[in-house]
Design an enzyme around this catalytic site. Structure first.
Site, PDB file in Angstrom:
ATOM      1  N   ASP A  97       0.551  -1.155   0.119  1.00 27.69           N
ATOM      2  CA  ASP A  97      -0.006   0.237   0.073  1.00 27.69           C
ATOM      3  C   ASP A  97       1.274   1.318   0.305  1.00 27.69           C
ATOM      4  O   ASP A  97       2.423   1.556   0.867  1.00 27.69           O
ATOM      5  CB  ASP A  97      -0.949   0.108   1.106  1.00 27.69           C
ATOM      6  CG  ASP A  97      -1.852   0.483   1.241  1.00 27.69           C
ATOM      7  OD1 ASP A  97      -2.358   1.637   0.447  1.00 27.69           O
ATOM      8  OD2 ASP A  97      -3.048  -0.081   1.410  1.00 27.69           O
ATOM      9  N   ASP A 200      -2.592   4.679  -2.668  1.00 27.95           N
ATOM     10  CA  ASP A 200      -3.896   5.004  -1.347  1.00 27.95           C
ATOM     11  C   ASP A 200      -4.875   6.246  -2.044  1.00 27.95           C
ATOM     12  O   ASP A 200      -3.871   7.643  -3.104  1.00 27.95           O
ATOM     13  CB  ASP A 200      -3.595   5.729  -0.181  1.00 27.95           C
ATOM     14  CG  ASP A 200      -4.926   6.079   0.588  1.00 27.95           C
ATOM     15  OD1 ASP A 200      -5.296   4.904   0.976  1.00 27.95           O
ATOM     16  OD2 ASP A 200      -4.740   7.067   1.388  1.00 27.95           O
ATOM     17  N   GLU A 254      -6.139   4.043  -5.519  1.00 27.90           N
ATOM     18  CA  GLU A 254      -8.055   3.776  -5.480  1.00 27.90           C
ATOM     19  C   GLU A 254      -8.417   5.355  -5.920  1.00 27.90           C
ATOM     20  O   GLU A 254      -7.609   6.420  -5.068  1.00 27.90           O
ATOM     21  CB  GLU A 254      -7.470   4.509  -3.760  1.00 27.90           C
ATOM     22  CG  GLU A 254      -9.014   4.362  -2.831  1.00 27.90           C
ATOM     23  CD  GLU A 254      -8.717   4.706  -1.721  1.00 27.90           C
ATOM     24  OE1 GLU A 254      -9.687   4.302  -0.775  1.00 27.90           O
ATOM     25  OE2 GLU A 254      -8.308   5.388  -1.393  1.00 27.90           O
ATOM     26  N   HIS A 326     -10.943  -3.020   3.264  1.00 27.46           N
ATOM     27  CA  HIS A 326     -10.809  -2.424   4.841  1.00 27.46           C
ATOM     28  C   HIS A 326     -11.854  -1.277   5.535  1.00 27.46           C
ATOM     29  O   HIS A 326     -11.989  -0.550   6.447  1.00 27.46           O
ATOM     30  CB  HIS A 326      -9.622  -2.501   5.505  1.00 27.46           C
ATOM     31  CG  HIS A 326      -8.470  -1.319   4.389  1.00 27.46           C
ATOM     32  ND1 HIS A 326      -8.601  -1.696   2.711  1.00 27.46           N
ATOM     33  CD2 HIS A 326      -8.475  -0.280   5.192  1.00 27.46           C
ATOM     34  CE1 HIS A 326      -8.260   0.255   2.947  1.00 27.46           C
ATOM     35  NE2 HIS A 326      -8.013   0.821   4.235  1.00 27.46           N
ATOM     36  N   ASP A 327     -12.220  -0.430   4.424  1.00 29.01           N
ATOM     37  CA  ASP A 327     -12.989   0.950   4.486  1.00 29.01           C
ATOM     38  C   ASP A 327     -14.553  -0.089   4.322  1.00 29.01           C
ATOM     39  O   ASP A 327     -15.415   1.600   5.141  1.00 29.01           O
ATOM     40  CB  ASP A 327     -12.498   1.829   3.848  1.00 29.01           C
ATOM     41  CG  ASP A 327     -11.381   2.076   3.563  1.00 29.01           C
ATOM     42  OD1 ASP A 327     -10.472   2.272   4.828  1.00 29.01           O
ATOM     43  OD2 ASP A 327     -10.956   2.441   2.820  1.00 29.01           O
TER      44      ASP A 327
HETATM   45  O1  TEU Z   1      -9.998   5.561   1.995  1.00 31.00           O
HETATM   46  C1  TEU Z   1      -9.814   6.633   1.014  1.00 31.00           C
HETATM   47  C2  TEU Z   1     -11.646   6.724   0.946  1.00 31.00           C
HETATM   48  O2  TEU Z   1     -11.876   8.009   0.881  1.00 31.00           O
HETATM   49  C3  TEU Z   1     -12.828   6.004   1.614  1.00 31.00           C
HETATM   50  O3  TEU Z   1     -12.617   4.684   1.085  1.00 31.00           O
HETATM   51  C4  TEU Z   1     -13.085   6.446   3.572  1.00 31.00           C
HETATM   52  O4  TEU Z   1     -12.424   5.429   4.141  1.00 31.00           O
HETATM   53  C5  TEU Z   1     -13.659   6.997   4.190  1.00 31.00           C
HETATM   54  O5  TEU Z   1     -14.509   5.627   4.199  1.00 31.00           O
HETATM   55  C6  TEU Z   1     -14.415   8.507   3.582  1.00 31.00           C
HETATM   56  O6  TEU Z   1     -15.691   8.626   4.428  1.00 31.00           O
HETATM   57  C7  TEU Z   1      -8.187   5.183   2.337  1.00 31.00           C
HETATM   58  C8  TEU Z   1      -7.818   4.408   2.810  1.00 31.00           C
HETATM   59  O7  TEU Z   1      -8.322   3.043   2.431  1.00 31.00           O
HETATM   60  C9  TEU Z   1      -8.374   5.047   4.347  1.00 31.00           C
HETATM   61  O8  TEU Z   1      -8.393   3.317   4.983  1.00 31.00           O
HETATM   62  C10 TEU Z   1      -7.841   6.079   4.710  1.00 31.00           C
HETATM   63  O9  TEU Z   1      -8.781   6.587   5.891  1.00 31.00           O
HETATM   64  C11 TEU Z   1      -7.514   6.898   4.039  1.00 31.00           C
HETATM   65  O10 TEU Z   1      -7.563   6.536   2.166  1.00 31.00           O
HETATM   66  C12 TEU Z   1      -7.156   7.930   4.325  1.00 31.00           C
HETATM   67  O11 TEU Z   1      -5.292   7.646   4.246  1.00 31.00           O
END
Ligand code: TEU
Ligand code: CA
Length: 557
Positions: A97, A200, A254, A326-327
């Site tokens: 990542d 990311d 992403e 994970h989100d």
């Molecule tokens: O996530 C970015 C993101 O915009 C979303 O998926 C976020 O998790 C959230 O739902 C916004 O409401 C990435 C990573 O996957 C996430 O785990 C991190 O927290 C984020 O970036 C910051 O690095």
């Protein structure tokens, strides 16, 4: 995209929650090494590892304080090297990542930037004087994690921009020195044998000149000034030519809230940027405007979005096929039917998604049908976003505790972050001590042990799909042709090359579906390939039971 990349089946590991080898309650690299035989048996050929770098863990590692060090709670550089070796011995590639939009506020760059504005790191972050005599932030942008996107720093007497948490200051990509440092860092991981990268929030790295005031919105005020910003493609092309190309790295960006057209600008093979991107449209299927304004899930809407992305990215682009990470909440809790058709709906979701064109991504625990966390109390949650949202909801919007808990229970990122359920033993076999976040209370029923020797389990079904994805040419190379697209809950599509055709039919509902095969499809040619129910021959007229999914194959001569 080169051949091996098209055959990649990617498994995401969230290291904190995978396996705890030294019983401190936190998953670690040694834990992953111990599970390589499991990964091998599962059949995946690539691992995407969420951040394991040095970090104060304000956002579970998405806040990096040293890009070249391993966080001691995960292991050491030696354990990392062993992981790379062992994975490679088992023909599994490793994707790391890359969090390039921001660092931790504890990164030495940021500390130096704060304390020595005139020094070489002074311009590494996005610093500005505030408005109204420095009393108000430089502009009205808001953060992904609620609240203002600016924090005041008294040492420098200025504000710094953070699109995420206040401990995650955004790097200033317009500074060429920042880009050079990041290229050097990525190169370092390539020399250690890393095969690819997940980038990311990569579509946020370029901010508009002057950081103009944003249009007021419920959430993310200012986004039009940094999403797919003015120089983003220049920066990504640089990454490609300076690091990814020579390393032949597999890359996925992403890219939050992109349209298919915007996505293609990143992943069109002719543009030499990224292999594919994670789009979010299907993740917004059950919310309105903002992920916390939840709406009932409608299968038809999901199908429409998925089909659209299949169509729009063909043939020059490539999809990243995912329902979980994970989100996001667990997909069976979200799009399946946990009450009456738990197993069948878990298998149906895998079928409709992974037979599409693109690279499959499986998030740890998805392969055994893990469900949302089912936490009842706020103190069971750990995620910074969840805790911030609760606070905002209660204090600013004056929502009741019950209302906020209902949202969180459905949408919190912690739903996917509970420990991997390996066995019916205490703490689900994840650890011998109480883990950093509670194990899902359903672990005695849902775990790897219970499924690994059962040929009808969700896990066994995933193994079959993964194997097909690696070997069947129509699934790897084939086009995508949808039929009966206006139907509410019926999936019917084919994947075709000159030699082979795969046909998927699936019922994403609790009711029987009767349908006739379109005349252009000759049912005589197809033989059963996979089913989440009794195997049946393909016929001109069919009735699919609730959540039934059938897959057929035709070899062409
Ligand atoms: O996530 C970015 C993101 O915009 C979303 O998926 C976020 O998790 C959230 O739902 C916004 O409401 C990435 C990573 O996957 C996430 O785990 C991190 O927290 C984020 O970036 C910051 O690095
Ligand atoms: Ca540990």
């Amino acid at each position: 995209m080169i051949d091996w990349k098209k055959k990649a089946v990617i498994y995401q590991i969230y290291p904190k929650s995978y396996l705890d080898s030294n019983n401190d309650g936190i998953g670690d690299i040694e834990g992953i090494i111990r599970k390589i035989p499991y990964l091998k048996e599962l059949g995946i050929n690539t691992v995407w590892l969420s951040p394991i770098y040095q970090s104060p863990m304000a956002d579970n590692g998405y806040d990096i304080s040293d890009y070249t060090k391993i966080h001691p709670m995960f292991g050491s550089l030696n354990s990392f090297k062993k992981l790379v070796d062992d994975l490679h011995h088992n023909d599994i590639k490793l994707m790391m990542d890359l969090v390039l939009n921001h660092t931790s506020d504890e990164h030495p760059w940021f500390i130096e930037s704060r304390t020595n504005p005139q020094g070489p790191k002074g311009d590494f972050y996005i610093w500005r004087k505030g408005r109204k005599n420095n009393k108000k932030p430089p502009n009205n942008w808001t953060s992904f994690f609620t609240g203002k996107a600016w924090s005041y720093d008294s040492t420098r007497d200025e504000y710094y921009l953070h699109l995420f948490g206040s401990k995650q200051p955004d790097l200033n990509w317009d500074n060429v020195k920042v880009r050079e440092e990041l290229h050097k860092m990525i190169h370092y991981w390539v020399t250690l044998g890393v095969d690819g990268f997940r980038l990311d929030v990569i579509n946020l790295i370029s901010k508009c000149d002057g950081l103009p005031k944003g249009k007021k919105r419920i959430a993310l005020t200012g986004k039009e000034h940094y999403m797919n910003g003015p120089r983003v493609h220049e920066y990504i092309k640089n990454l490609y030519h300076n690091v990814f190309k020579e390393a032949n790295a597999i890359t996925v960006g992403e890219t939050v809230f992109v349209t298919p057209e915007e996505a293609l600008a990143y992943c069109n093979i002719e543009r030499e940027e990224l292999d594919m991107v994670f789009q979010f449209e299907h993740m917004n299927v059950d919310s309105f405007n903002n992920k916390w304004f939840i709406m009932p899930f409608r299968p038809k809407k999901l199908k429409k979005i998925l089909y659209r992305w299949q169509k729009e990215l063909y043939p020059k682009g490539w999809n990243a096929l995912y329902f979980e990470n994970h989100d996001q909440p667990r997909s069976v809790s979200r799009f399946g039917n946990t009450k009456q058709y738990y197993e069948k709906s878990a298998k149906l979701l895998a079928t409709i998604l992974y037979f599409q064109r693109g690279t499959p991504y499986i998030y740890q625990g998805q392969e055994i049908g893990m469900l949302n966390a089912q936490f009842e109390n706020l103190d069971q949650y750990r995620d910074v976003e969840t805790l911030n949202v609760y606070k905002l909801g209660r204090e600013t919007l004056h929502f009741t505790h019950q209302r906020m808990m209902k949202k969180i229970k459905y949408m919190s990122r912690d739903n996917a972050r509970t420990p991997m359920q390996w066995s019916p033993h205490q703490y689900a076999g994840f650890s011998k001590t109480a883990p950093w976040i509670e194990v899902n209370s359903n672990y005695k029923d849902i775990n790897v042990k219970a499924q690994e020797n059962d040929s009808n389990s969700i896990l066994s079904y995933y193994k079959k799909i993964i194997n097909l994805r690696k070997t069947n040419v129509a699934l790897i190379e084939g086009d995508f042709i949808p039929y009966l697209t206006r139907h509410k809950s019926l999936y019917l599509y084919t994947r075709n090359t000159d030699k082979c055709s795969v046909l998927v039919v699936a019922n994403h509902s609790v009711k029987d579906i009767k349908f006739s095969l379109p005349k252009t499809l000759d049912y005589n040619l197809y033989r059963p390939l996979l089913a989440n129910d009794d195997v049946r021959e393909l016929t001109q007229k069919m009735t699919l039971k609730p959540y039934e999914a059938q897959v057929y194959i035709a070899k062409k001569r």
